[in-house]
Design a protein around this motif. Structure first.
Motif, PDB file in Angstrom:
ATOM      1  N   ASP A  53     -10.979 -65.836 -15.635  1.00  0.00           N
ATOM      2  CA  ASP A  53     -12.150 -65.604 -14.795  1.00  0.00           C
ATOM      3  C   ASP A  53     -13.298 -65.066 -15.648  1.00  0.00           C
ATOM      4  O   ASP A  53     -13.180 -64.940 -16.872  1.00  0.00           O
ATOM      5  N   ILE A  54     -14.389 -64.731 -15.002  1.00  0.00           N
ATOM      6  CA  ILE A  54     -15.598 -64.283 -15.697  1.00  0.00           C
ATOM      7  C   ILE A  54     -15.379 -63.004 -16.507  1.00  0.00           C
ATOM      8  O   ILE A  54     -16.048 -62.761 -17.503  1.00  0.00           O
ATOM      9  N   HIS A  55     -14.388 -62.195 -16.101  1.00  0.00           N
ATOM     10  CA  HIS A  55     -14.115 -60.925 -16.789  1.00  0.00           C
ATOM     11  C   HIS A  55     -13.035 -61.060 -17.859  1.00  0.00           C
ATOM     12  O   HIS A  55     -12.638 -60.063 -18.460  1.00  0.00           O
ATOM     13  N   GLY A  56     -12.532 -62.270 -18.083  1.00  0.00           N
ATOM     14  CA  GLY A  56     -11.503 -62.483 -19.086  1.00  0.00           C
ATOM     15  C   GLY A  56     -10.088 -62.299 -18.568  1.00  0.00           C
ATOM     16  O   GLY A  56      -9.134 -62.329 -19.347  1.00  0.00           O
ATOM     17  N   ASN A  57      -9.925 -62.099 -17.263  1.00  0.00           N
ATOM     18  CA  ASN A  57      -8.590 -61.967 -16.672  1.00  0.00           C
ATOM     19  C   ASN A  57      -7.962 -63.347 -16.511  1.00  0.00           C
ATOM     20  O   ASN A  57      -8.613 -64.281 -16.039  1.00  0.00           O
ATOM     21  N   CYS A  58      -6.708 -63.461 -16.884  1.00  0.00           N
ATOM     22  CA  CYS A  58      -6.013 -64.740 -16.792  1.00  0.00           C
ATOM     23  C   CYS A  58      -5.748 -65.083 -15.327  1.00  0.00           C
ATOM     24  O   CYS A  58      -5.147 -64.312 -14.590  1.00  0.00           O
ATOM     25  N   LEU A  59      -6.199 -66.278 -14.915  1.00  0.00           N
ATOM     26  CA  LEU A  59      -5.939 -66.781 -13.569  1.00  0.00           C
ATOM     27  C   LEU A  59      -4.669 -67.616 -13.539  1.00  0.00           C
ATOM     28  O   LEU A  59      -3.999 -67.707 -12.522  1.00  0.00           O
ATOM     29  N   GLY A  60      -4.370 -68.261 -14.657  1.00  0.00           N
ATOM     30  CA  GLY A  60      -3.191 -69.101 -14.731  1.00  0.00           C
ATOM     31  C   GLY A  60      -3.271 -70.059 -15.897  1.00  0.00           C
ATOM     32  O   GLY A  60      -4.128 -69.923 -16.782  1.00  0.00           O
ATOM     33  N   TYR A  61      -2.366 -71.030 -15.883  1.00  0.00           N
ATOM     34  CA  TYR A  61      -2.240 -71.990 -16.978  1.00  0.00           C
ATOM     35  C   TYR A  61      -2.047 -73.393 -16.419  1.00  0.00           C
ATOM     36  O   TYR A  61      -1.554 -73.568 -15.310  1.00  0.00           O
ATOM     37  N   VAL A  62      -2.416 -74.360 -17.244  1.00  0.00           N
ATOM     38  CA  VAL A  62      -2.113 -75.767 -16.976  1.00  0.00           C
ATOM     39  C   VAL A  62      -1.375 -76.270 -18.204  1.00  0.00           C
ATOM     40  O   VAL A  62      -1.768 -75.976 -19.331  1.00  0.00           O
TER      41      VAL A  62
END
Length: 160
Positions: free
Chosen positions: A50-59
């Motif tokens: 996300d915009i803050h560098g937090n991982c949302l997930g992976y593909v």
């Protein structure tokens, strides 16, 4: 082009004001060119932040070495690499003067195996497909899907 779609990249998705909304980072993995390799070290994982560098997930690509008569498979994973969705592509992926039409990738829920959406590389017409400058894609998903999963759907289009 060297390595074609296996090259690493960083993609910043911005809103209409120019602010980054999310970022997709897929580092180069030299052995990721062999999609039949069953080893996890040969998989590439594109990380979505996300915009803050937090991982949302992976593909990630998924092993399809068990049966060579099936199309490509990809996975959408949460930040802990738990499978959320499995994407199944067609065995024959062709867009030219003989094979026209969209290339559809069906998206299934990782837990129930029910189809929850569709991703597609859209057919742009013979002229555009013969001399492509860019490809067009479409993502269909339920309207009530949470925003995080919608972002992961859109990020998947960059990987397939």
């Amino acid at each position: 082009q060297l390595c074609k779609n296996r090259r690493g990249f960083v993609f910043h998705c911005a809103d209409n004001t120019g602010q980054t909304v999310f970022k997709v980072n897929r580092p180069y993995n030299c052995c990721a060119a062999d999609t039949s390799c069953p080893l996890d070290c040969c998989r590439y994982y594109a990380q979505v932040d996300d915009i803050h560098g937090n991982c949302l997930g992976y593909v990630s690509d998924m092993c399809s070495c068990i049966c060579f008569c099936q199309g490509p498979k990809f996975g959408i994973f949460d930040e802990n690499k738990n499978l959320l969705h499995e994407i199944r592509g067609p065995l024959i992926q062709c867009q030219n003067c003989i094979c026209s039409g969209d290339i559809n990738y069906q998206v299934f829920d990782g837990a129930s195996d029910n189809q929850v959406g569709n991703l597609a590389k859209t057919w742009g017409g013979m002229g555009k497909e013969m001399f492509p400058q860019a490809d067009s894609f479409r993502a269909d998903f339920p309207a009530d899907m949470d925003a995080k999963r919608k972002v992961l759907f859109v990020a998947t289009l960059l990987v397939i």
